[in-house]
Motif scaffolding. Structure first.
Motif, mmCIF file in Angstrom:
data_model
loop_
_atom_site.group_PDB
_atom_site.id
_atom_site.type_symbol
_atom_site.label_atom_id
_atom_site.label_comp_id
_atom_site.label_asym_id
_atom_site.label_seq_id
_atom_site.Cartn_x
_atom_site.Cartn_y
_atom_site.Cartn_z
ATOM 1 N N PHE A 57 39.443 52.888 28.846
ATOM 2 C CA PHE A 57 40.312 54.040 29.095
ATOM 3 C C PHE A 57 41.049 53.877 30.427
ATOM 4 C CE2 PHE A 57 40.849 58.303 30.936
ATOM 5 C CZ PHE A 57 41.741 58.830 30.004
ATOM 6 N N GLN A 58 40.313 53.545 31.494
ATOM 7 C CA GLN A 58 40.927 53.366 32.806
ATOM 8 C C GLN A 58 41.921 52.214 32.806
ATOM 9 O OE1 GLN A 58 37.410 52.902 35.294
ATOM 10 N NE2 GLN A 58 38.211 54.506 36.620
ATOM 11 N N TYR A 59 41.561 51.111 32.183
ATOM 12 C CA TYR A 59 42.413 49.929 32.157
ATOM 13 C C TYR A 59 43.728 50.244 31.440
ATOM 14 C CZ TYR A 59 43.487 44.947 32.144
ATOM 15 O OH TYR A 59 44.062 43.727 32.365
ATOM 16 N N LEU A 70 50.348 43.925 41.524
ATOM 17 C CA LEU A 70 50.270 43.677 42.955
ATOM 18 C C LEU A 70 49.551 42.351 43.171
ATOM 19 C CD1 LEU A 70 49.113 47.260 43.934
ATOM 20 C CD2 LEU A 70 51.424 46.350 44.125
ATOM 21 N N THR A 71 49.289 42.016 44.421
ATOM 22 C CA THR A 71 48.508 40.816 44.702
ATOM 23 C C THR A 71 47.101 41.012 44.158
ATOM 24 O OG1 THR A 71 47.812 41.639 46.852
ATOM 25 C CG2 THR A 71 49.831 40.320 46.791
ATOM 26 N N ALA A 72 46.399 39.933 43.938
ATOM 27 C CA ALA A 72 45.077 40.000 43.304
ATOM 28 C C ALA A 72 44.097 40.876 44.080
ATOM 29 C CB ALA A 72 44.510 38.595 43.150
ATOM 30 N N SER A 73 44.195 40.879 45.393
ATOM 31 C CA SER A 73 43.257 41.677 46.183
ATOM 32 C C SER A 73 43.599 43.168 46.178
ATOM 33 C CB SER A 73 43.224 41.177 47.626
ATOM 34 O OG SER A 73 44.494 41.352 48.223
ATOM 35 N N MET A 74 44.837 43.508 45.852
ATOM 36 C CA MET A 74 45.259 44.910 45.897
ATOM 37 C C MET A 74 45.407 45.534 44.510
ATOM 38 S SD MET A 74 48.096 44.683 48.929
ATOM 39 C CE MET A 74 48.640 46.335 48.667
ATOM 40 N N ASP A 75 45.460 44.741 43.465
ATOM 41 C CA ASP A 75 45.726 45.258 42.128
ATOM 42 C C ASP A 75 44.497 45.960 41.555
ATOM 43 O OD1 ASP A 75 47.111 45.757 39.805
ATOM 44 O OD2 ASP A 75 46.639 43.813 38.910
ATOM 45 N N ARG A 79 40.883 44.285 39.988
ATOM 46 C CA ARG A 79 39.558 44.635 40.509
ATOM 47 C C ARG A 79 38.677 45.248 39.429
ATOM 48 N NH1 ARG A 79 40.317 48.541 44.696
ATOM 49 N NH2 ARG A 79 42.544 48.490 44.371
ATOM 50 N N LEU A 80 39.268 46.086 38.574
ATOM 51 C CA LEU A 80 38.521 46.710 37.484
ATOM 52 C C LEU A 80 38.025 45.649 36.502
ATOM 53 C CD1 LEU A 80 37.862 49.671 36.777
ATOM 54 C CD2 LEU A 80 39.841 49.653 35.276
#
Length: 101
Positions: A57-59, A70-75, A79-80
């Protein structure tokens, strides 16, 4: 004024004793420790039905109304997904350990 009651720095009290003394930690035979069964992941590591549903659901929600890539660290989607993969691997590891015993 030096304190004569303290042992000198080079004594066996500071370097763990003489090498000839047996240690409680040293195991010369290499006896394996008994394996304790792996505990089922819970809480922040759980992989239950509700977690999996809420992840999808969140995804999907982040895909529709979330920020652009975004960049991998900020997306947040990345992260999810990383957290989902970590929990999935932990759950598979637990099931494999459970099947072994």
């Amino acid at each position: 004024m030096p304190d004569d009651k303290r042992p000198p720095l080079s004594s066996s009290a500071t370097n763990g004793g003489s090498p000839a003394e047996p240690s409680a930690v040293h195991d010369p035979e290499g006896t394996p420790e008994p394996e304790t069964p792996m505990q089922k992941p819970r809480g922040d590591d759980g992989f239950g039905l509700w977690y999996r549903f809420f992840f999808r659901f969140q995804y999907t929600l982040l895909h529709v109304i979330g920020p652009p890539r975004l960049t991998a660290s900020m997306d947040p989607r990345t992260r999810l997904k990383q957290d989902y993969d970590r929990r999935k691997a932990l759950n598979r590891q637990w099931k494999a350990a459970k099947a072994k015993s």
